[in-house]
Design a protein around this motif. Structure first.
Motif, mmCIF file in Angstrom:
data_model
loop_
_atom_site.group_PDB
_atom_site.id
_atom_site.type_symbol
_atom_site.label_atom_id
_atom_site.label_comp_id
_atom_site.label_asym_id
_atom_site.label_seq_id
_atom_site.Cartn_x
_atom_site.Cartn_y
_atom_site.Cartn_z
ATOM 1 N N SER A 130 -82.192 74.812 33.149
ATOM 2 C CA SER A 130 -82.221 76.125 32.499
ATOM 3 C C SER A 130 -82.771 75.962 31.075
ATOM 4 O O SER A 130 -82.830 74.839 30.554
ATOM 5 C CB SER A 130 -80.808 76.695 32.427
ATOM 6 N N GLY A 132 -81.440 76.759 28.267
ATOM 7 C CA GLY A 132 -80.412 76.200 27.385
ATOM 8 C C GLY A 132 -80.278 74.697 27.554
ATOM 9 O O GLY A 132 -80.178 73.957 26.562
ATOM 10 N N VAL A 159 -79.593 80.589 21.967
ATOM 11 C CA VAL A 159 -78.604 80.040 22.912
ATOM 12 C C VAL A 159 -77.263 80.766 22.718
ATOM 13 O O VAL A 159 -76.994 81.326 21.650
ATOM 14 C CB VAL A 159 -78.401 78.506 22.749
ATOM 15 N N ASP A 160 -76.444 80.708 23.768
ATOM 16 C CA ASP A 160 -75.173 81.427 23.697
ATOM 17 C C ASP A 160 -74.199 80.731 22.738
ATOM 18 O O ASP A 160 -74.406 79.565 22.391
ATOM 19 C CB ASP A 160 -74.577 81.557 25.107
ATOM 20 N N PRO A 161 -73.133 81.438 22.307
ATOM 21 C CA PRO A 161 -72.210 80.862 21.323
ATOM 22 C C PRO A 161 -71.598 79.532 21.746
ATOM 23 O O PRO A 161 -71.407 78.641 20.914
ATOM 24 C CB PRO A 161 -71.135 81.943 21.176
ATOM 25 N N ALA A 162 -71.305 79.382 23.039
ATOM 26 C CA ALA A 162 -70.724 78.116 23.508
ATOM 27 C C ALA A 162 -71.733 76.982 23.324
ATOM 28 O O ALA A 162 -71.377 75.879 22.882
ATOM 29 C CB ALA A 162 -70.324 78.236 24.973
ATOM 30 N N ALA A 163 -72.981 77.279 23.645
ATOM 31 C CA ALA A 163 -74.034 76.266 23.486
ATOM 32 C C ALA A 163 -74.236 75.941 22.006
ATOM 33 O O ALA A 163 -74.473 74.783 21.640
ATOM 34 C CB ALA A 163 -75.335 76.758 24.100
ATOM 35 N N ARG A 164 -74.104 76.961 21.150
ATOM 36 C CA ARG A 164 -74.228 76.729 19.701
ATOM 37 C C ARG A 164 -73.183 75.729 19.231
ATOM 38 O O ARG A 164 -73.467 74.817 18.459
ATOM 39 C CB ARG A 164 -74.028 78.044 18.939
ATOM 40 N N ASP A 165 -71.950 75.940 19.713
ATOM 41 C CA ASP A 165 -70.867 75.022 19.336
ATOM 42 C C ASP A 165 -71.196 73.599 19.777
ATOM 43 O O ASP A 165 -71.019 72.641 19.031
ATOM 44 C CB ASP A 165 -69.539 75.460 19.979
ATOM 45 N N ASP A 190 -73.168 80.640 11.529
ATOM 46 C CA ASP A 190 -72.791 79.636 12.527
ATOM 47 C C ASP A 190 -72.822 78.210 11.995
ATOM 48 O O ASP A 190 -72.150 77.327 12.523
ATOM 49 C CB ASP A 190 -73.734 79.728 13.743
#
Lengths: 233, 296
Positions: A130, A132, A159-165, A190
């Motif tokens: 994918s 991400g 990218v989604d917030p989880a991926a950012r983390d 972030d």
């Protein structure tokens, strides 16, 4: 000598009306995490490309570790561009071998560990992942190097917030502590908690270079709030 | 690092290059199949009687169409390999993939050399493959048209016998009278084949790099550059050829050896011009990558 990056009068103009980066003089120290911040079109990516030898400055000079941008500096700079620079037809394992071939500071073991933690099979082709996960693979490749300077262009955009983390955790846990990390982004909220210093750019000019503590102490605001104030439309 | 660049360049190109070789083997096999049609046997001199009965049958049509397909595929492979190498060079040097290529800790000179050398090797391999395929087809055609009882080796033996007894002296006379050397021409063709494999990719890569000097429409400008370079080279060749012809015409020599001298001079000038133009374009690629690299 604590200077790692030295920019002197760096300018990039495409024509007389289109000056992407305008006369930037700046010295960046070792061992810091620095946010390169500015709205879209402020010249962040252009500056980064010049630091990586992908664009030729119209004027000025750039030195990294005391050397002009070239073969030597590329061996010590780990660069994550704002796009996919890997061939989709290659297997991840082949890409790892490629990095092993060319970067003496690349740790294949560390890359494999990180891939395993994400349940990404190294035997699959990059194009099967994918968007991400492709970005994560690129980040893993970059952060598996023991570089002197990490330049990450928009690592958390799109990218989604989880991926950012995950991405921020990967950067913090894996960078060489003696190295400097430059993170370009406009998603300041972030990354604010990991930054030591910030560079604000506006219309190709250097608007501000200061420490995060300084902004908090002098202006009594977070970097994100101060950024919004400085760049208010 | 150069060794690693060459290794990785080879690893990235061998699949498509190999596929093109397989296509060549495949179409050569089809060419052999085409000559299995009885039509070719009927066309041989020893079967002259049957020529009157030679008619249009489905098998004959298929045979001719297969040979046409063979010719088309040969052109497709020769154009295909240069197109593939050009697109790959552009993709890995000047698009998103170039962001990795140009941040490798290697000099631009080595990068360019590795790409040019491996691409040149592929051009050479495919050119040799095409030549072998055409020779193979020629041999299949002769085999198919030989009278009953004659084999291909019988044909070659006969050919060499005729050459030794009747043609060799004639060729020697021509060589002596006109100052020509057929052995020299053969060596020239081999050298030209090897050099043209490399000069063609150097010219192509140079034109693609010239396209990068423009801020917009870089692919279009690369194509325009390629056409412009070809035209300039053509004009230059014509002018020099004209000057050489003029010199020979004005020499008013009655010696037949002037014919060979004229041919030899033109051939050497043609080869030197190709090498000089390719070297200039290689230098252009190097300059663009070292002094004027501006990734979009």
């Amino acid at each position: 000598m604590n200077e790692l990056v030295e920019l002197v009068g760096v300018t990039k103009s495409y024509d007389s009306r289109n000056v992407a980066v305008n006369n930037i003089t700046l010295t960046l120290p070792k061992g810091k995490i620095i946010g390169l911040l500015g709205p879209n079109g402020s010249g962040k990516t252009t500056l980064i490309k010049m630091m990586n030898g992908l664009l030729t400055p119209s004027q000025g000079s750039i030195k990294i570790n005391g050397q002009y941008v070239g073969t030597e500096t590329k061996a010590h700079v780990a660069y994550l561009p704002d796009r996919t620079y890997l061939s989709g037809g290659q297997k991840i394992s082949q890409i790892l071998d490629y990095f092993c071939d060319f970067y003496a500071d690349f740790s294949k073991e560390r890359a494999l560990e990180m891939l395993q933690s994400l349940n990404i099979d190294p035997s699959v082709k990059l194009k099967t992942l994918s968007k991400g996960n492709k970005e994560k693979v690129q980040l893993i490749l970059v952060m598996s190097r023991k570089a002197d300077l990490y330049i990450l262009d928009e690592p958390i955009a799109g990218v989604d917030p989880a991926a950012r983390d995950y991405i921020l955790r990967t950067i913090i846990n894996n960078y060489n502590p003696d190295a400097t990390v430059i993170i370009s982004t406009h998603l300041i909220g972030d990354i604010e908690q990991v930054l030591d210093e910030v560079i604000f750019m506006r219309y190709g000019h250097l608007a501000l270079y200061t420490s995060v503590d300084n902004i908090r102490e002098q202006h009594g605001k977070s970097v994100d709030a101060y950024f919004r104030e400085v760049f208010a439309c | 690092m150069l060794g690693k660049l060459l290794k990785n360049e080879w690893k990235s190109t061998y699949k498509i290059g190999g596929l093109m070789l397989i296509v060549l083997v495949g179409v050569t096999f089809l060419g052999w199949l085409a000559f299995q049609s009885p039509m070719w046997q009927q066309m041989s001199n020893d079967n002259y009687y049957y020529r009157s009965s030679f008619g249009v049958s489905l098998l004959n049509i298929v045979s001719v169409c297969t040979l046409l397909f063979y010719a088309v595929m040969l052109v497709a492979v020769s154009v295909g390999i240069i197109a593939y190498l050009g697109v790959r060079f552009y993709r890995t040097m000047y698009t998103d993939e170039g962001y990795l290529t140009h941040t490798l800790p290697v000099t631009e000179g080595r990068l360019l050399f590795a790409k040019t050398f491996i691409s040149g090797i592929w051009m050479l391999i495919i050119s040799l493959g095409i030549i072998l395929s055409v020779f193979g087809l020629f041999a299949f055609m002769i085999s198919a048209m030989l009278p009953a009882g004659y084999s291909l080796s019988d044909f070659w033996q006969e050919f060499w016998r005729v050459y030794e007894t009747e043609m060799k002296d004639m060729f020697a006379l021509i060589e002596e009278a006109f100052g020509m050397s057929f052995r020299g021409y053969f060596i020239y063709m081999v050298v030209s084949l090897i050099l043209s494999a490399f000069t063609s990719v150097m010219t192509l890569f140079g034109a693609i790099s010239m396209g990068q000097l423009f801020t917009k429409h870089r692919v279009l400008m690369a194509i325009v550059s390629y056409i412009a370079v070809s035209m300039v080279k053509g004009i230059f060749s014509s002018v020099i050829e004209g000057i050489v012809t003029n010199i020979y015409v004005n020499s008013r020599s009655d010696s037949p050896a002037i014919v060979g001298s004229y041919i030899n001079t033109n051939m050497i000038i043609g080869l030197v011009l190709s090498v000089v133009f390719a070297a200039l374009l290689y230098l252009t690629s190097w300059l663009v990558n070292t002094r004027r690299l501006n990734m979009e």
